[in-house]
Design a protein around this motif. Structure first.
Motif, PDB file in Angstrom:
ATOM      1  N   PRO A 107      -4.305  49.976  11.463  1.00 21.38           N
ATOM      2  CA  PRO A 107      -5.417  49.340  12.182  1.00 21.38           C
ATOM      3  C   PRO A 107      -5.491  47.836  11.972  1.00 21.38           C
ATOM      4  O   PRO A 107      -6.274  47.150  12.627  1.00 21.38           O
ATOM      5  CB  PRO A 107      -6.653  50.029  11.570  1.00 21.38           C
ATOM      6  N   GLY A 108      -4.695  47.308  11.076  1.00 27.14           N
ATOM      7  CA  GLY A 108      -4.743  45.883  10.778  1.00 27.14           C
ATOM      8  C   GLY A 108      -3.376  45.233  10.867  1.00 27.14           C
ATOM      9  O   GLY A 108      -2.524  45.632  11.666  1.00 27.14           O
ATOM     10  N   VAL A 109      -3.160  44.217  10.024  1.00 26.19           N
ATOM     11  CA  VAL A 109      -1.881  43.508   9.998  1.00 26.19           C
ATOM     12  C   VAL A 109      -1.450  43.319   8.548  1.00 26.19           C
ATOM     13  O   VAL A 109      -2.265  43.357   7.622  1.00 26.19           O
ATOM     14  CB  VAL A 109      -1.965  42.125  10.690  1.00 26.19           C
ATOM     15  N   MET A 110      -0.169  43.137   8.357  1.00 23.22           N
ATOM     16  CA  MET A 110       0.383  42.735   7.072  1.00 23.22           C
ATOM     17  C   MET A 110       0.814  41.281   7.217  1.00 23.22           C
ATOM     18  O   MET A 110       1.806  40.982   7.884  1.00 23.22           O
ATOM     19  CB  MET A 110       1.576  43.613   6.678  1.00 23.22           C
ATOM     20  N   LEU A 119      -5.786  46.523   1.452  1.00 28.72           N
ATOM     21  CA  LEU A 119      -7.038  46.386   0.716  1.00 28.72           C
ATOM     22  C   LEU A 119      -7.715  45.031   0.923  1.00 28.72           C
ATOM     23  O   LEU A 119      -8.943  44.957   0.982  1.00 28.72           O
ATOM     24  CB  LEU A 119      -6.789  46.580  -0.793  1.00 28.72           C
ATOM     25  N   GLU A 120      -6.925  43.983   0.974  1.00 36.22           N
ATOM     26  CA  GLU A 120      -7.460  42.627   1.062  1.00 36.22           C
ATOM     27  C   GLU A 120      -7.383  42.102   2.499  1.00 36.22           C
ATOM     28  O   GLU A 120      -6.521  42.508   3.278  1.00 36.22           O
ATOM     29  CB  GLU A 120      -6.672  41.689   0.144  1.00 36.22           C
TER      30      GLU A 120
END
Length: 247
Positions: free
Chosen positions: A14-17, A69-70
């Motif tokens: 759902p996000g990005v790295m 997490l961040e």
């Protein structure tokens, strides 16, 4: 060699790295290296290491190891509170989550127009040294440099009491460079012997270097930094990667 840098956001669930990327600023294709940080993520010292390696002729991508997490771009302060936060993040991270991030970074490098086909490598510091060791389990990774990788000898990684990394050493198809500090309490001599025996039994193509230094001696901040040992160890990595890729 002059280097170009940028920030890359790789879709991750759902996000990005978010990753820091550095590469030679001249035409050509180069080996690609996934470079894993310590528990503080992409600090200034980590970015400087990436730029330094890229200047020797490599495309380097350093992922935020706690991207699950961040928030993207979050750098954990290098102080006691930050250390506690980084360790807490590790304890909340399953090995499968770390491995998924490795897979994303390797796939990104494999598609990168400046990366030579079939020339992928990994490197890392501290917990990142263990993550690099696990990256070496991937068949396309031809060379891996692990700097004082924590938890390899006893299996501890993130939320997993025993990730079984050393037990899988026979899966490593590429070459391995392990760099240690003689005065490192996290990987004592007995731990280094366990790793050496496990790799020997697995038939791993491995080189080891031991310096009269402490844990995290390559971090150019804080009282444990050893500039001479850092220069020697970094030169060993460059030599090792160039040899592995015929550069």
């Amino acid at each position: 060699m002059i280097v170009s840098t940028d920030t890359v956001d790789i879709p991750a669930g759902p996000g990005v790295m978010r990753c820091f990327s550095a590469r030679p600023a001249v035409p050509g294709t180069w080996p690609g290296v996934v470079f894993f940080s310590d528990i503080f993520q992409l600090t200034g010292t980590m970015k400087r290491s990436c730029v330094r390696l890229a200047g020797h002729g490599f495309v380097v991508v350093a992922p935020e190891i706690y991207h699950h997490l961040e928030a993207p771009g979050e750098v954990i302060p290098f102080d006691d509170a930050g250390r506690a936060r980084g360790l807490a993040n590790a304890s909340r991270s399953a090995v499968a989550q770390f491995d998924a991030g490795t897979r994303l970074a390797l796939d990104h490098l494999a598609r990168h127009p400046s990366v030579a086909p079939g020339q992928l490598a990994a490197a890392g510091f501290c917990i990142g040294g263990h993550l690099a060791f696990r990256a070496a389990l991937q068949p396309e990774v031809k060379a891996t440099a692990c700097f004082y990788g924590t938890g390899i000898h006893d299996g501890r990684l993130g939320a997993d009491a025993d990730a079984g990394s050393l037990q899988r050493a026979a899966e490593i198809r590429g070459r391995l460079l392990l760099v240690w500090g003689r005065n490192d309490p996290h990987i004592p001599e007995a731990g280094r012997r366990i790793i050496e025996q496990g790799l020997r039994e697995a038939g791993t193509d491995v080189e080891q270097r031991l310096y009269a230094a402490e844990h995290a001696f390559m971090r150019d901040e804080g009282p444990r930094h050893d500039p001479e040992a850092t220069d020697l160890a970094f030169a060993e990595m460059v030599r090792f990667f160039r040899s592995a890729f015929g550069r």
